[in-house]
Scaffold this motif. Structure first.
Motif, PDB file in Angstrom:
ATOM      1  N   MET A  93       5.608  69.636  38.148  1.00 17.80           N
ATOM      2  CA  MET A  93       5.200  70.924  37.565  1.00 17.80           C
ATOM      3  C   MET A  93       3.968  71.466  38.284  1.00 17.80           C
ATOM      4  O   MET A  93       3.174  70.697  38.837  1.00 17.80           O
ATOM      5  N   PRO A  94       3.766  72.793  38.289  1.00 17.99           N
ATOM      6  CA  PRO A  94       2.611  73.379  38.982  1.00 17.99           C
ATOM      7  C   PRO A  94       1.296  72.943  38.340  1.00 17.99           C
ATOM      8  O   PRO A  94       1.262  72.634  37.145  1.00 17.99           O
ATOM      9  N   LYS A  95       0.256  72.897  39.165  1.00 16.57           N
ATOM     10  CA  LYS A  95      -1.050  72.454  38.645  1.00 16.57           C
ATOM     11  C   LYS A  95      -2.179  73.237  39.306  1.00 16.57           C
ATOM     12  O   LYS A  95      -3.172  72.657  39.748  1.00 16.57           O
ATOM     13  N   SER A  96      -2.007  74.564  39.375  1.00 17.10           N
ATOM     14  CA  SER A  96      -3.019  75.417  40.022  1.00 17.10           C
ATOM     15  C   SER A  96      -4.112  75.845  39.048  1.00 17.10           C
ATOM     16  O   SER A  96      -5.289  75.880  39.408  1.00 17.10           O
ATOM     17  N   THR A  97      -3.744  76.192  37.828  1.00 16.96           N
ATOM     18  CA  THR A  97      -4.727  76.668  36.842  1.00 16.96           C
ATOM     19  C   THR A  97      -4.989  75.580  35.809  1.00 16.96           C
ATOM     20  O   THR A  97      -4.193  74.646  35.660  1.00 16.96           O
ATOM     21  N   PRO A  98      -6.087  75.703  35.057  1.00 14.55           N
ATOM     22  CA  PRO A  98      -6.366  74.737  33.984  1.00 14.55           C
ATOM     23  C   PRO A  98      -5.229  74.684  32.967  1.00 14.55           C
ATOM     24  O   PRO A  98      -4.880  73.604  32.474  1.00 14.55           O
ATOM     25  N   GLU A 100      -1.998  75.347  33.513  1.00 11.58           N
ATOM     26  CA  GLU A 100      -0.883  74.630  34.141  1.00 11.58           C
ATOM     27  C   GLU A 100      -1.145  73.122  34.151  1.00 11.58           C
ATOM     28  O   GLU A 100      -0.258  72.319  33.879  1.00 11.58           O
ATOM     29  N   LYS A 101      -2.381  72.790  34.461  1.00 14.58           N
ATOM     30  CA  LYS A 101      -2.741  71.357  34.492  1.00 14.58           C
ATOM     31  C   LYS A 101      -2.537  70.712  33.122  1.00 14.58           C
ATOM     32  O   LYS A 101      -2.006  69.600  33.016  1.00 14.58           O
ATOM     33  N   ALA A 102      -2.981  71.421  32.063  1.00 15.48           N
ATOM     34  CA  ALA A 102      -2.856  70.877  30.706  1.00 15.48           C
ATOM     35  C   ALA A 102      -1.382  70.749  30.320  1.00 15.48           C
ATOM     36  O   ALA A 102      -0.959  69.726  29.746  1.00 15.48           O
ATOM     37  N   ALA A 103      -0.580  71.759  30.668  1.00 13.48           N
ATOM     38  CA  ALA A 103       0.851  71.737  30.330  1.00 13.48           C
ATOM     39  C   ALA A 103       1.550  70.599  31.077  1.00 13.48           C
ATOM     40  O   ALA A 103       2.403  69.884  30.517  1.00 13.48           O
ATOM     41  N   ARG A 104       1.160  70.414  32.336  1.00 16.71           N
ATOM     42  CA  ARG A 104       1.759  69.344  33.143  1.00 16.71           C
ATOM     43  C   ARG A 104       1.392  67.975  32.576  1.00 16.71           C
ATOM     44  O   ARG A 104       2.243  67.088  32.433  1.00 16.71           O
ATOM     45  N   ARG A 105       0.105  67.838  32.210  1.00 16.74           N
ATOM     46  CA  ARG A 105      -0.361  66.562  31.657  1.00 16.74           C
ATOM     47  C   ARG A 105       0.425  66.202  30.391  1.00 16.74           C
ATOM     48  O   ARG A 105       0.871  65.074  30.212  1.00 16.74           O
ATOM     49  N   GLN A 106       0.613  67.205  29.538  1.00 13.71           N
ATOM     50  CA  GLN A 106       1.348  66.983  28.290  1.00 13.71           C
ATOM     51  C   GLN A 106       2.819  66.631  28.567  1.00 13.71           C
ATOM     52  O   GLN A 106       3.382  65.716  27.952  1.00 13.71           O
ATOM     53  N   ALA A 107       3.406  67.354  29.504  1.00 11.78           N
ATOM     54  CA  ALA A 107       4.825  67.109  29.842  1.00 11.78           C
ATOM     55  C   ALA A 107       5.011  65.703  30.400  1.00 11.78           C
ATOM     56  O   ALA A 107       6.001  65.018  30.092  1.00 11.78           O
ATOM     57  N   ILE A 108       4.044  65.255  31.210  1.00 11.30           N
ATOM     58  CA  ILE A 108       4.115  63.888  31.766  1.00 11.30           C
ATOM     59  C   ILE A 108       4.054  62.862  30.637  1.00 11.30           C
ATOM     60  O   ILE A 108       4.861  61.926  30.587  1.00 11.30           O
ATOM     61  N   GLN A 109       3.111  63.074  29.706  1.00 11.40           N
ATOM     62  CA  GLN A 109       2.976  62.127  28.587  1.00 11.40           C
ATOM     63  C   GLN A 109       4.255  62.080  27.750  1.00 11.40           C
ATOM     64  O   GLN A 109       4.727  61.006  27.385  1.00 11.40           O
ATOM     65  N   ASP A 110       4.833  63.253  27.474  1.00 12.46           N
ATOM     66  CA  ASP A 110       6.076  63.306  26.690  1.00 12.46           C
ATOM     67  C   ASP A 110       7.215  62.586  27.425  1.00 12.46           C
ATOM     68  O   ASP A 110       7.981  61.834  26.826  1.00 12.46           O
TER      69      ASP A 110
END
Lengths: 207, 207
Positions: A93-98, A100-110
């Motif tokens: 997932m993209p990780k350019s903005t804070p 996006e980073k938070a959404a990616r982190r959550q998706a990884i954990q899920d």
């Protein structure tokens, strides 16, 4: 369809290759299924035979446990591959903005939680097979005692492999409550399953 | 073609069924091949990557060992089935006259020797994989350390299963010299292979 309908050769070539799946959870499930199949074979050489009429009902129940485990483990061969795709998708997932980073982190954990479920199911299913092998060895056609021993050896290997795959997921999970309860589940089930397998192996052969 | 071209589902169903093959030697070979495949995967995620350039040559050698083992073990899945057919054929020979009895006895002994070769090959091949796993774990991409651990777990299970199948053949063999030399081979190779596997498992996870 997944790998259940693929050839042994194709599965093993893909597992060995430089792609992430099939990986350790899937390979452990396959080895466990091969072990469970040996337990089923021993039971199937017992039920329906006059000589073992007295124990037939109970051996049929044990056959039910091992046959269900074999099917569950075969399903896990593919489930583990599918679960990894989610983890992989989350990491890309993209990780350019804070945000996006938070959404990616959550998706990884899920995705990691889902990915951990399959090896945990493999671990529990293997433990269940190991729990019944000793009784099966006592009741089943004695000509197949070495096959029950093979079941113990392969299912134990699969249980260890599955545990490693649970633990590798635990290392990345941030949900402390889930980490603690999962570790407790491993510790509650593991030692008795290992003891049962080792006892069976020792009874098959002096070592 | 044999089972190598058959689906996982078909192999496992036949192994579980009330027919004598695939039996314990074949199932052990499959579990060992799945374990060897995990070692190959770890190596394949290492070779060709800039980061691991310094160890590439050696990892390529270790990959060669594990890939050859995977193919040997896959061949043994079918070889064990074929060998059992000879044993079974020998047992069904006529035994009405003393001459027939003697010929049958000899045929059984000959078939048992052939039948023992496959699990012995599985045992030796698994021991060979276990011997290189520690070095592979040290050199390979650390992201795959748990897969090397899975390899150790599954290949150890396969080695134990194969040994049980060698031993069950030894119990029926009358060639004392062969029995003695085979037992010596098991005893010479087994302990170091088991130690290597357990060391690898312990290094993956505290237990």
């Amino acid at each position: 369809m997944g790998y259940r309908a693929e050839s042994l050769e194709k599965y093993l070539a893909d597992a060995a290759s430089g792609r992430p799946t099939p990986g350790g959870g899937s390979a452990s499930a396959l080895a466990g299924a091969a072990g469970a199949a040996m337990a089923c074979m021993a039971a199937n050489f017992t039920v329906g035979k006059k000589k073992f009429k007295d124990v037939e009902e109970r051996v049929r129940e044990l056959l039910g446990v091992c046959d269900a485990a074999r099917e569950t483990l075969l399903c896990c061969v593919d489930e583990d591959v599918a679960a990894y795709a989610h983890v992989s998708g989350a990491y890309s997932m993209p990780k350019s903005t804070p945000e996006e980073k938070a959404a990616r982190r959550q998706a990884i954990q899920d995705a990691l939680k889902v990915a951990m479920d399959t090896p945990l199911k493999v671990f529990r299913t293997c433990a269940e097979v190991l729990r019944v092998l000793d009784e099966l060895a006592d009741l089943a056609n004695p000509n197949l005692v070495s096959d029950v021993g093979v079941a113990a050896a392969l299912v134990l290997g699969a249980l260890e492999g599955a545990q490693l795959n649970v633990e590798i997921n635990l290392a990345y999970l941030k949900d402390e409550a889930l980490v603690t309860s999962t570790r407790a589940a491993l510790e509650q089930t593991g030692p008795a399953a290992r003891d049962a397998a080792r006892k069976r192996l020792t009874r098959c052969t002096a070592r």
